[in-house]
Design an enzyme around this catalytic site. Structure first.
Site, PDB file in Angstrom:
ATOM      1  N   TYR A   1     -16.631  18.582 -13.932  1.00 46.07           N
ATOM      2  CA  TYR A   1     -16.745  17.040 -14.003  1.00 46.07           C
ATOM      3  C   TYR A   1     -18.056  16.510 -12.857  1.00 46.07           C
ATOM      4  O   TYR A   1     -17.825  16.799 -11.467  1.00 46.07           O
ATOM      5  CB  TYR A   1     -15.614  16.244 -13.671  1.00 46.07           C
ATOM      6  CG  TYR A   1     -15.542  14.826 -13.567  1.00 46.07           C
ATOM      7  CD1 TYR A   1     -16.683  13.809 -15.201  1.00 46.07           C
ATOM      8  CD2 TYR A   1     -15.839  13.708 -12.245  1.00 46.07           C
ATOM      9  CE1 TYR A   1     -16.791  12.797 -14.607  1.00 46.07           C
ATOM     10  CE2 TYR A   1     -16.251  12.617 -12.506  1.00 46.07           C
ATOM     11  CZ  TYR A   1     -16.000  11.766 -13.525  1.00 46.07           C
ATOM     12  OH  TYR A   1     -17.191  10.726 -14.015  1.00 46.07           O
TER      13      TYR A   1
ATOM     14  N   ASP B   1      -7.267  19.657 -13.148  1.00 45.08           N
ATOM     15  CA  ASP B   1      -7.751  18.196 -14.049  1.00 45.08           C
ATOM     16  C   ASP B   1      -7.101  18.161 -14.495  1.00 45.08           C
ATOM     17  O   ASP B   1      -8.066  18.941 -15.136  1.00 45.08           O
ATOM     18  CB  ASP B   1      -9.269  17.838 -13.353  1.00 45.08           C
ATOM     19  CG  ASP B   1      -9.437  16.512 -13.647  1.00 45.08           C
ATOM     20  OD1 ASP B   1      -8.996  16.063 -14.510  1.00 45.08           O
ATOM     21  OD2 ASP B   1     -10.903  16.514 -13.239  1.00 45.08           O
TER      22      ASP B   1
ATOM     23  N   LYS C   1      -8.922   7.973 -18.750  1.00 44.74           N
ATOM     24  CA  LYS C   1      -9.628   7.918 -20.281  1.00 44.74           C
ATOM     25  C   LYS C   1      -8.443   7.676 -20.612  1.00 44.74           C
ATOM     26  O   LYS C   1      -7.704   7.557 -21.563  1.00 44.74           O
ATOM     27  CB  LYS C   1     -10.192   9.973 -19.476  1.00 44.74           C
ATOM     28  CG  LYS C   1     -11.020  10.307 -18.328  1.00 44.74           C
ATOM     29  CD  LYS C   1     -12.022   9.264 -18.849  1.00 44.74           C
ATOM     30  CE  LYS C   1     -13.247   9.378 -18.194  1.00 44.74           C
ATOM     31  NZ  LYS C   1     -13.793  10.789 -16.818  1.00 44.74           N
TER      32      LYS C   1
ATOM     33  N   ARG D   1       1.222  -1.177  -0.276  1.00 47.26           N
ATOM     34  CA  ARG D   1       0.237   0.238   0.180  1.00 47.26           C
ATOM     35  C   ARG D   1       1.323   1.443   0.129  1.00 47.26           C
ATOM     36  O   ARG D   1       0.373   2.185  -1.138  1.00 47.26           O
ATOM     37  CB  ARG D   1      -0.727   0.396   1.348  1.00 47.26           C
ATOM     38  CG  ARG D   1      -1.677   0.795   1.469  1.00 47.26           C
ATOM     39  CD  ARG D   1      -2.790   1.352   2.412  1.00 47.26           C
ATOM     40  NE  ARG D   1      -3.143   0.741   3.554  1.00 47.26           N
ATOM     41  CZ  ARG D   1      -2.058   0.630   4.368  1.00 47.26           C
ATOM     42  NH1 ARG D   1      -1.782   1.588   4.526  1.00 47.26           N
ATOM     43  NH2 ARG D   1      -2.291  -0.593   5.319  1.00 47.26           N
TER      44      ARG D   1
END
Ligand SMILES: *Cc1c(COP(=O)(O)O)cnc(C)c1O
Length: 389
Positions: A102, A174, A199, A50
């Site tokens: 978004y 972003d 994306k 992790r």
């Protein structure tokens, strides 16, 4: 990775020189979650996956290099990346956020962060007087999408981040729609980059991932703490899959852009289309800023059909272009934002910014442009015949 290389070379060579034992050209997938310590007080640099994991580390280093940042963090989705970034803030903090946002980011801010006392004001982040009008003593950051999705509003990153710096605020961008291949906001003054790597970075509609890139030692350490503490990290196999996609980013973005521009121009002249929103078109209000701060344009744009009744039959008659959510993959996808991606945004806000029932968003793929134009032509014609007889 040599810092002097062009971005095309950096992309193609992600991970290719990092495996010294066998010389493998593709960095392997290390599934291990635990790593043997040589002795008490010693570590190979990897303890528990992790915190740090070899395959993910190669991806994170590449992401930081590509965005001109200091540290990269790979997350299990774009939303996981956004959540990790927003966890920097505390109860009572306030954020200034791009208006045409978004939908998932809006939902995260309004339905989840608001419960913890982190609030947001939504403005056109390209207008300094609008930024100034909502700034409060407890404002901590400006969060920018540019261009926005679906209305393709452009923000001058340098202007907004200079303003933010003057007031001691962080600038978070972003950068999903342009990717570091076309735009590197950290070079223009931003502090933190977030991506939905699902994306364009991944590019094949087959891996869900998010990326954070930070600038500066302090921010990088804080983000490493949050990334490890929150645990929304990317798996080794998805890290591999994402790097596989990123190697061809340059080629894909060039084709996405040229296809999108040709199709946007075609639709501008189409009698059943009333408006096309694409910053690559000279009549778009963001055209000059876009050209100044980016070396190219995204492969998505939106358009309004002249009559809302065309929407349903157009979507039904498309053959090559899929009616599907998401964007940035090699396959062309068409979305209806008002009922899909932006359904969580209140109807008053949606309509005020122009996301109405005539707006369609097109994520242009890398197919042959003539086939895409023909598909649109026949679907619009079939819709016209159905509606007008
Ligand atoms: C898709 C998207 C997100 C969310 O990313 P996921 O990978 O779907 O979690 C965030 N921002 C933008 C601009 C997006 O397009």
């Amino acid at each position: 990775m040599d810092k002097k290389w062009h971005i095309e070379s950096k992309l193609a060579q992600i991970g290719s020189m990092e495996e010294p034992v066998t010389g493998a050209i593709n960095y392997p997938i290390y599934q291990a979650t635990a790593f043997r310590h040589p002795r008490l007080g010693q570590s190979t640099g990897f303890d528990y996956s992790r915190t740090k994991s070899p395959t993910r580390t190669i991806l994170e280093q590449a992401a930081a290099e590509l965005e001109s940042g200091d540290a990269g963090f790979a997350c299990s989705s774009g939303m996981a990346a956004l959540q990790t970034v927003f966890m920097m803030f505390s109860q009572g903090d306030h954020l200034i956020v791009s208006l045409d946002l978004y939908g998932g980011t809006y939902r995260l801010l309004e339905r989840i962060l608001a419960k913890f006392g982190v609030t947001a004001s939504y403005v056109d982040t390209n207008e300094l007087d609008q930024l100034e009008s909502v700034r409060k003593p407890n404002t901590k950051a400006v969060f920018i999408e540019t261009p926005t999705n679906p209305l393709m509003m452009v923000t001058d990153i340098e202007l907004a981040s200079n303003w933010a710096k003057q007031h001691g605020l962080l600038t978070i961008v972003d950068n999903t729609l342009l990717t570091p291949y076309f735009q590197r906001p950290l070079e223009l003054g931003a502090d933190i980059i977030v991506h939905s790597a699902t994306k364009y970075l991944g590019g094949h509609n087959d891996v869900l991932a998010g990326i954070i890139v930070t600038k500066g030692e302090e921010l990088s350490q804080e983000m490493a703490f949050l990334h490890n503490s929150l645990g929304a990290v990317l798996s080794p196999s998805d890290s591999y899959q994402l790097m596989r996609g990123m190697k061809t980013l340059a080629l894909r973005m060039e084709r996405h852009e040229s296809n999108a521009l040709a199709i946007a121009k075609y639709l501008q002249t189409h009698p059943q289309v009333s408006e096309v929103f694409y910053p690559a078109l000279p009549d778009h209000p963001g055209y000059e800023i876009q050209n100044k701060q980016s070396s190219g344009n995204t492969g998505i744009f939106s358009f309004k059909v002249a009559d809302a009744r065309y929407v349903e039959p157009v979507l039904r008659h498309l053959k090559l272009i899929a009616f599907a959510e998401s964007l940035g993959g090699v396959e062309s996808l068409m979305t209806y934002p008002a009922v899909q991606t932006h359904a969580d945004i209140p109807v008053e806000i949606r309509e005020a910014i122009g996301v109405d029932d005539r707006l369609l968003r097109f994520s242009v793929g890398i197919e042959h442009v003539d086939d895409l134009i023909e598909d649109l032509r026949q679907a619009l014609e079939a819709a016209r015949v159905e509606i007008e007889g």
